[in-house]
Design an enzyme around this catalytic site. Structure first.
Site, short mmCIF file in Angstrom:
data_model
loop_
_atom_site.label_atom_id
_atom_site.label_comp_id
_atom_site.label_asym_id
_atom_site.label_seq_id
_atom_site.Cartn_x
_atom_site.Cartn_y
_atom_site.Cartn_z
NE ARG A 212 -31.75 75.67 97.94
CZ ARG A 212 -31.31 76.79 97.39
NH1 ARG A 212 -30.03 77.06 97.36
NH2 ARG A 212 -32.14 77.64 96.85
CD GLU B 175 -27.42 83.81 96.73
OE1 GLU B 175 -28.45 83.68 96.05
OE2 GLU B 175 -27.06 82.99 97.60
CB CYS C 166 -38.80 70.13 111.12
SG CYS C 166 -38.72 68.45 111.67
CB CYS D 257 -39.42 65.68 113.60
SG CYS D 257 -38.15 66.57 114.51
CD1 TRP E 66 -33.95 77.22 90.32
CD2 TRP E 66 -35.24 76.13 91.81
NE1 TRP E 66 -33.37 77.34 91.55
CE2 TRP E 66 -34.11 76.69 92.49
CE3 TRP E 66 -36.17 75.42 92.55
CZ2 TRP E 66 -33.93 76.53 93.87
CZ3 TRP E 66 -35.99 75.26 93.92
CH2 TRP E 66 -34.88 75.81 94.56
CB CYS F 58 -34.81 68.22 111.94
SG CYS F 58 -35.33 68.64 113.62
CB CYS G 225 -39.55 70.14 115.91
SG CYS G 225 -38.09 70.44 114.89
CG ASN H 199 -27.59 79.79 100.88
OD1 ASN H 199 -26.77 80.64 100.56
ND2 ASN H 199 -28.71 79.61 100.21
CD GLU H 200 -31.70 82.47 99.74
OE1 GLU H 200 -32.33 81.44 99.44
OE2 GLU H 200 -31.64 83.46 98.99
C1 GLA Z 1 -30.99 81.64 96.45
C2 GLA Z 1 -29.85 80.86 97.06
C3 GLA Z 1 -28.85 80.40 96.08
C4 GLA Z 1 -29.49 80.01 94.79
C5 GLA Z 1 -30.29 81.16 94.25
C6 GLA Z 1 -30.92 80.83 92.94
O1 GLA Z 1 -30.99 82.98 96.67
O2 GLA Z 1 -29.22 81.48 98.13
O3 GLA Z 1 -28.19 79.29 96.62
O4 GLA Z 1 -30.31 78.92 95.01
O5 GLA Z 1 -31.30 81.46 95.15
O6 GLA Z 1 -31.98 79.94 93.06
ZN ZN Z 2 -37.62 68.61 113.59
#
Ligand code: GLA
Ligand code: ZN
Length: 706
Positions: free
Chosen positions: A105, A304, A153, A155, A312, A109, A158, A143-144
């Site tokens: 995931r 979360e 990156c 590239c 993992w 870029c 960038c 996300n995060e």
């Molecule tokens: C992170 C992410 C989630 C998931 C959890 C668990 O905090 O935001 O999408 O990947 O970790 O790995």
């Molecule tokens: Zn880039």
């Protein structure tokens, strides 16, 4: 009722026939909100330009029937295969110049114009579609951000963005050459277009280039988020916009990232599989929560919150009964308004098939479900009243992304780590059961009785001045080693002896310093005069009246006196000015007898300079001296249950309080697997959560209201 608890839900991982059961079980558990879709790009846009939001409409509607609202993620953390095949340049390039491919995931870029176009298109479509849906209450773009991106990156896109960023900052290339010290190893540039993205070199790196690269990269992430937020603000005026952070993670300056958001969120995994000893310590977790609160300087959400084994390729430890609710309550105690548990049900495929959710693989509710259900039903009425409450702290610790980056680039000494140093100071106050705020160096300081400003390596006249004004006005400031060494462009300061711009304030100069490597230096410190006393003064509330317990520097907290004090990693050899008091001296090395810790009265306040990283006992003793001088009281103390009058204080019991509109909520949390007893030194009011005031079972939490 306000939104208090929720879960992260991935309906696209399950057959649609199951959704109804999920919604019912969620409702019975007390779930009021779900977050969905933050990785569902392909489901939302299966082929370029063709959007399908119907499945999401259906699940939102179904959940709403069960009283559950939705937060939508935008899917920019997972660009789909069609895009990566057709436009391979949207995938990032790492420091080796190697492209990183599809299959995980965040393989994107953030400066790439095509990627930005695609993100803009889907976010606009989603905002148009869901912006007026009353069951959608908010958004989480991406996300995060910063996670997985690390240093990528590098590239061409960038590189060009970096050049533009530099041009804006320095205007002419001469100024850039000066700021980066490019005459060294013939690194001069004739134009901004000659500047490289700092791909892997054969040897060494220019620290000023690297610091600007990290700042650029952080600004790029902020810009990428802001681009999405702007679309959502325009089209979804009644829905909030937030983002999920990762505590102390330092890819992006979270203080800056927070600006366009309504509030921020944390993702909290106390038993993450990457943690060597299996468990993050209670004080590390507390520090994480306090730093999260600092980013927007207000209450926050947990987006979360761990719900079981994290894994993992490897798995982490199994939380014991009671431990998950304890951690959720810890999040609440430090200022979380709402807790969303990750994830509803453990996935049966993909990278995270061992990242356990509330329901196991088979989907049958069990221990975790029941523990959370009980927690939710007990806490709901209180959560309602607590909304917006935050700890009020007399102690502030400065957390700086710039300093953090500078030490990442040049740790200065083997083993020295900015974040560990910051957290070791934090722990000294946490262990004394005091609330602590983290603050940005861009904040106003005066509200704090005591400010610890660790490792002030990069120094600007403005910051030096605000420290000075704080102390003159009566503040208590702790500066630590390696301060004032550099200008903000990461070149060495030359206009005075160290600590440079802080020299007058510290009332001392550093003419020699020593990187200790793995050696510890001995320090003679006589300040902690309770070292030889027993900890009897912990036995009764009277001990907290400010006379005995507060006064005795709490080496006693650990119970035992340190046979000797030690410093780690670094030794600034201090030469005090006249009138500056020496609190500790080095007791080993050729500079034995020289000052290691000094105190300088300035105006109505005092500035301490601590020239080494104190080991735990020394740190604790110093902190005792500082809080004593700043007249900061501890909230209470705890002991092992049944350990009698002379029982040792237990630092595995946490005290934290939060307040709003004059109402104070005091939390006392037993992080140990055994019972503990505790006493408040302050009037905490009425026990409103738990029973048996004064005694906590394993992992139990009490909450008081006053
Ligand atoms: C992170 C992410 C989630 C998931 C959890 C668990 O905090 O935001 O999408 O990947 O970790 O790995
Ligand atoms: Zn880039």
């Amino acid at each position: 009722m306000s939104i208090n608890f929720g879960v992260d839900y991935y309906p696209e991982h399950w057959p649609e026939e199951r959704w109804e059961t999920d919604a019912r079980l969620m409702q019975e558990m007390g779930v009021q909100v779900v977050r969905m879709a933050e990785f569902s790009w392909h489901k939302l846009e299966p082929v370029e330009g063709t959007y399908d939001f119907e499945w999401l409409d259906r699940v939102i509607r179904l959940l709403a029937k069960h009283g559950i609202k939705t937060i939508l993620g935008t899917p920019s953390a997972a660009p789909p295969a069609w895009m990566c095949n057709k436009y391979p340049d949207v995938m990032p390039v790492d420091r080796n110049g190697q492209r990183r491919y599809f299959g995980g995931r965040h393989h994107d870029c953030q400066s790439n114009p095509i990627y930005r176009e695609k993100v803009t298109a889907i976010v606009t479509r989603m905002a148009d579609h869901f912006g007026n849906n009353p069951d959608v209450i908010g958004w989480q773009p991406d996300n995060e951000l910063g996670n997985s991106h690390l240093d990528v990156c590098f590239c061409d896109s960038c590189r060009k963005s970096f050049q533009k960023w530099l041009q804006k900052k320095y205007v002419n290339v001469g100024a850039l050459n000066k700021a980066w010290g490019t005459p060294f190893w013939s690194q001069e540039y004739n134009s901004f277009e000659e500047v490289f993205a700092p791909l892997k070199t054969l040897t060494g790196e220019n620290p000023s280039t690297m610091l600007d690269w990290k700042r650029f990269h952080s600004d790029l992430i902020v810009d990428f988020l802001t681009m999405q937020v702007n679309i959502l603000r325009e089209k979804c005026p009644n829905q909030f916009v937030t983002h999920n952070y990762m505590g102390f993670s330092n890819c992006v300056d979270y203080y800056k990232l927070s600006k366009p958001l309504d509030f921020v969120c944390q993702d909290q995994y106390p038993t993450g599989y990457w943690i060597d000893d299996g468990w993050a310590s209670p004080s590390e977790l507390a520090a994480t929560l306090d730093v999260i609160r600092s980013y927007k300087n207000r209450s926050y959400w947990m987006m979360e919150q761990e719900s079981g084994i994290c894994g993992w390729e490897y798995m982490g430890r199994l939380p014991a009964p009671g431990q998950l609710p304890l951690w959720a309550l810890q999040s609440i105690g430090h200022g979380a308004d709402t807790v969303v548990f990750f994830r509803w049900r453990t996935c049966t495929f993909g990278t995270e098939e061992y990242w356990h959710g509330i329901l196991p693989h088979n989907g049958v509710p069990g221990r975790t479900y029941n523990e959370y259900k009980e927690l939710i039903h007990k806490m709901n009425p209180l959560m309602e009243q607590m909304k917006g409450a935050v700890p009020k702290s007399d102690v502030g610790i400065i957390f700086s992304f710039d300093q953090n980056w500078a030490f990442e680039i040049q740790p200065n000494a083997r083993g020295l780590n900015y974040q560990n140093h910051v957290r070791s100071w934090y722990k000294a106050f946490y262990d004394r059961h005091m609330n602590v705020d983290f603050i940005t160096e861009r904040a106003d300081f005066p509200q704090y009785k005591l400010i610890v400003a660790p490792l002030q390596y990069l120094m600007s006249p403005v910051l030096a001045d605000s420290f000075t004004r704080y102390v003159e006005a009566g503040g208590h400031l702790v500066l630590t080693m390696r301060s004032g060494v550099k200008e903000t462009d990461n070149r060495c300061f030359t206009k005075d002896a160290l600590p440079g711009l802080l020299r007058k304030l510290a009332g001392a100069q550093i003419l020699d310093y020593d990187a200790l490597s793995q050696n510890e230096c001995e320090v003679r410190f006589d300040g902690a005069d309770c070292q030889t006393e027993s900890s009897d003064h912990f036995e009764g509330a009277a001990g907290f009246d400010g006379s005995s317990c507060q006064k005795k520097s709490e080496v006693c907290l650990e119970g035992a006196a340190p046979a000797a004090c030690h410093g780690r990693f670094w030794a600034d050899v201090l030469t005090p000015d006249e009138g500056t008091e020496v609190l500790a001296t080095y007791a080993s090395e050729w500079y034995k007898g020289a000052a290691a810790v000094t105190a300088h009265n300035v105006g109505k306040g005092v500035c301490w300079y601590v020239g080494t990283e104190p080991d735990d006992a020394f740190m604790s003793a110093l902190a005792g001296l500082f809080v004593d001088k700043a007249e900061i009281r501890s909230m209470g103390c705890a002991k092992k249950a049944g350990s009698g009058l002379h029982g040792m204080p237990a630092t595995d019991v946490e005290f934290v309080s939060k307040e709003k509109d004059g109402v104070v909520w005091s939390f006392v949390l037993n992080h140990s697997a055994e019972p503990r007893t505790y006493e408040y030194a302050v009037d905490a009011g009425e026990l409103v959560f738990g029973e048996n005031a004064g005694t906590l079972a394993a992992y139990e939490v009490h909450i008081y209201r006053k």
